[in-house]
Write a protein that holds these residues in place. Structure first.
Motif, short mmCIF file in Angstrom:
data_model
loop_
_atom_site.label_atom_id
_atom_site.label_comp_id
_atom_site.label_asym_id
_atom_site.label_seq_id
_atom_site.Cartn_x
_atom_site.Cartn_y
_atom_site.Cartn_z
N TYR A 33 -42.19 3.95 39.97
CA TYR A 33 -41.67 5.31 40.08
C TYR A 33 -41.79 6.02 38.73
O TYR A 33 -41.57 5.40 37.68
CB TYR A 33 -40.18 5.30 40.45
CG TYR A 33 -39.79 4.40 41.58
CD1 TYR A 33 -39.65 3.03 41.40
CD2 TYR A 33 -39.51 4.92 42.84
CE1 TYR A 33 -39.25 2.21 42.43
CE2 TYR A 33 -39.10 4.10 43.88
CZ TYR A 33 -38.97 2.74 43.67
OH TYR A 33 -38.58 1.93 44.70
N TYR A 35 -39.83 9.25 37.03
CA TYR A 35 -38.75 10.22 37.13
C TYR A 35 -38.80 11.16 35.93
O TYR A 35 -39.17 10.76 34.82
CB TYR A 35 -37.39 9.52 37.13
CG TYR A 35 -36.98 8.91 38.45
CD1 TYR A 35 -37.41 7.65 38.83
CD2 TYR A 35 -36.12 9.60 39.31
CE1 TYR A 35 -37.00 7.09 40.03
CE2 TYR A 35 -35.71 9.04 40.52
CZ TYR A 35 -36.15 7.79 40.87
OH TYR A 35 -35.74 7.23 42.07
N GLN A 37 -36.24 13.45 33.61
CA GLN A 37 -34.83 13.69 33.32
C GLN A 37 -34.71 14.80 32.29
O GLN A 37 -34.97 14.58 31.09
CB GLN A 37 -34.14 12.42 32.83
CG GLN A 37 -32.64 12.60 32.63
CD GLN A 37 -31.93 11.34 32.19
OE1 GLN A 37 -32.55 10.41 31.68
NE2 GLN A 37 -30.63 11.29 32.39
N PRO A 43 -31.87 11.93 36.69
CA PRO A 43 -33.31 11.76 36.91
C PRO A 43 -33.75 12.31 38.26
O PRO A 43 -33.04 12.17 39.25
CB PRO A 43 -33.48 10.23 36.87
CG PRO A 43 -32.29 9.72 36.12
CD PRO A 43 -31.18 10.65 36.48
N LEU A 91 -39.10 8.93 32.69
CA LEU A 91 -38.67 7.55 32.91
C LEU A 91 -39.58 6.88 33.94
O LEU A 91 -39.85 7.44 34.99
CB LEU A 91 -37.24 7.53 33.44
CG LEU A 91 -36.15 8.02 32.49
CD1 LEU A 91 -34.86 8.29 33.24
CD2 LEU A 91 -35.91 7.01 31.38
N ASN A 104 -34.72 -1.92 46.61
CA ASN A 104 -34.07 -0.72 46.10
C ASN A 104 -33.49 -0.88 44.71
O ASN A 104 -32.84 0.02 44.21
CB ASN A 104 -32.96 -0.29 47.05
CG ASN A 104 -33.50 0.17 48.38
OD1 ASN A 104 -33.83 -0.63 49.24
ND2 ASN A 104 -33.65 1.47 48.54
N VAL A 105 -33.68 -2.03 44.10
CA VAL A 105 -33.14 -2.25 42.77
C VAL A 105 -34.18 -1.84 41.75
O VAL A 105 -35.17 -2.55 41.54
CB VAL A 105 -32.71 -3.71 42.56
CG1 VAL A 105 -32.15 -3.89 41.17
CG2 VAL A 105 -31.68 -4.10 43.61
N LEU A 106 -33.98 -0.69 41.14
CA LEU A 106 -34.93 -0.17 40.17
C LEU A 106 -34.57 -0.63 38.77
O LEU A 106 -33.41 -0.55 38.37
CB LEU A 106 -34.93 1.36 40.21
CG LEU A 106 -35.82 2.05 41.25
CD1 LEU A 106 -35.39 1.69 42.66
CD2 LEU A 106 -35.81 3.55 41.03
N THR A 107 -35.59 -1.08 38.05
CA THR A 107 -35.44 -1.40 36.64
C THR A 107 -36.18 -0.33 35.86
O THR A 107 -37.37 -0.08 36.11
CB THR A 107 -35.99 -2.78 36.32
OG1 THR A 107 -35.31 -3.77 37.10
CG2 THR A 107 -35.80 -3.11 34.85
N PHE A 108 -35.49 0.28 34.91
CA PHE A 108 -36.05 1.40 34.17
C PHE A 108 -36.56 1.00 32.79
O PHE A 108 -35.99 0.11 32.14
CB PHE A 108 -35.00 2.49 33.98
CG PHE A 108 -34.75 3.31 35.21
CD1 PHE A 108 -33.87 2.86 36.19
CD2 PHE A 108 -35.38 4.52 35.40
CE1 PHE A 108 -33.63 3.60 37.34
CE2 PHE A 108 -35.16 5.28 36.53
CZ PHE A 108 -34.29 4.81 37.51
N GLY A 109 -37.58 1.71 32.35
CA GLY A 109 -38.01 1.61 30.97
C GLY A 109 -37.15 2.50 30.09
O GLY A 109 -36.27 3.22 30.59
N ALA A 110 -37.40 2.49 28.78
CA ALA A 110 -36.59 3.26 27.84
C ALA A 110 -36.90 4.75 27.88
O ALA A 110 -36.13 5.56 27.38
CB ALA A 110 -36.79 2.72 26.43
#
Lengths: 117, 113
Positions: A33, A35, A37, A43, A91, A104-110
């Protein structure tokens, strides 16, 4: 495990210039994904990929934004030409993919912070 | 329309006091609910999630949240706040088919000594 990698972390450009952001998701995560922000907001989804296919790009301003995910792994988000209102943090997130609770568990970058002058 | 509302833009809590951050959602199907935390200059970190079952879910860092279907709410709580909890908190909703998450506008938490 390694997290979601994004680069560059910061970018400053003039309006009407172009910029590209790169994302490498967690190994084995099929869904990616992007996003946007904007300062003071939550986001907002720009585009969702499932492997190398687009699932949802309904909120992507296609006249200036483009994204690709070649080979179903890393992804690039491009803005050309940039506008002042594109100043935001971009993001990238990844998840395992459809089916099961991990979908559905999203892990985001910095994130990549863009400033358009 | 699918949406998430976080009514409080900014909350200040004394260190050691209890905390409750509100979240209301509108979603046409069975919702999957999440709370994420974002520290300055960082990405979002998952605090906890609700998919089904027990409506009181435990997360990391001593946080918990309660799903109340009748009120369309998923409020986040912590019994005793630490200065390191100061951050921005986002509630999000998604569906069972791996659809992307919809986020609220966030609540900024400040912790006073």
């Amino acid at each position: 495990e390694a997290g979601v990698a994004q680069s560059p972390r910061y970018k400053i450009i003039e309006k009407r210039q172009s910029v590209a952001f790169w994302c490498n998701p967690i190994s084995g995560h099929a869904t990616l994904y992007w996003y946007q922000q904007i300062l003071g907001q939550g986001p907002k989804l720009l585009i969702q990929f499932q492997n190398n296919g687009v699932v949802d790009d309904s909120q992507l301003p296609k006249d200036r934004f483009s994204a690709e995910r070649l080979k179903g792994v890393d992804s690039t988000l491009k803005i050309q030409p940039a506008k002042l209102e594109d100043s935001a943090v971009y993001l990238c997130a990844s998840s395992l993919g459809p089916g099961g609770s991990g979908a559905n568990v999203l892990t985001f970058g910095a994130g990549s912070r863009l400033t358009v002058l | 329309a699918q949406s998430v509302t976080q009514p409080d833009i900014h909350i200040t809590v004394s260190e050691g006091a209890s905390l409750e951050l509100r979240c209301n959602y509108s979603y046409g199907a069975t919702p999957y609910l999440f709370w994420y935390v974002q520290s300055p200059g960082q990405g979002l970190q998952l605090l906890l999630k609700y998919f089904s079952g027990d409506t009181l879910v435990q997360g990391i860092k001593g946080f918990e949240a309660e799903f109340k279907r009748s009120q369309s709410s998923f409020n986040l709580r912590k019994p005793s706040v630490h200065w390191s909890d100061a951050a921005e908190y986002f509630c999000a909703v998604g569906g069972s088919a791996g659809t992307a998450l919809i986020f609220g506008k966030g609540t900024t938490l400040s912790v006073s000594s």
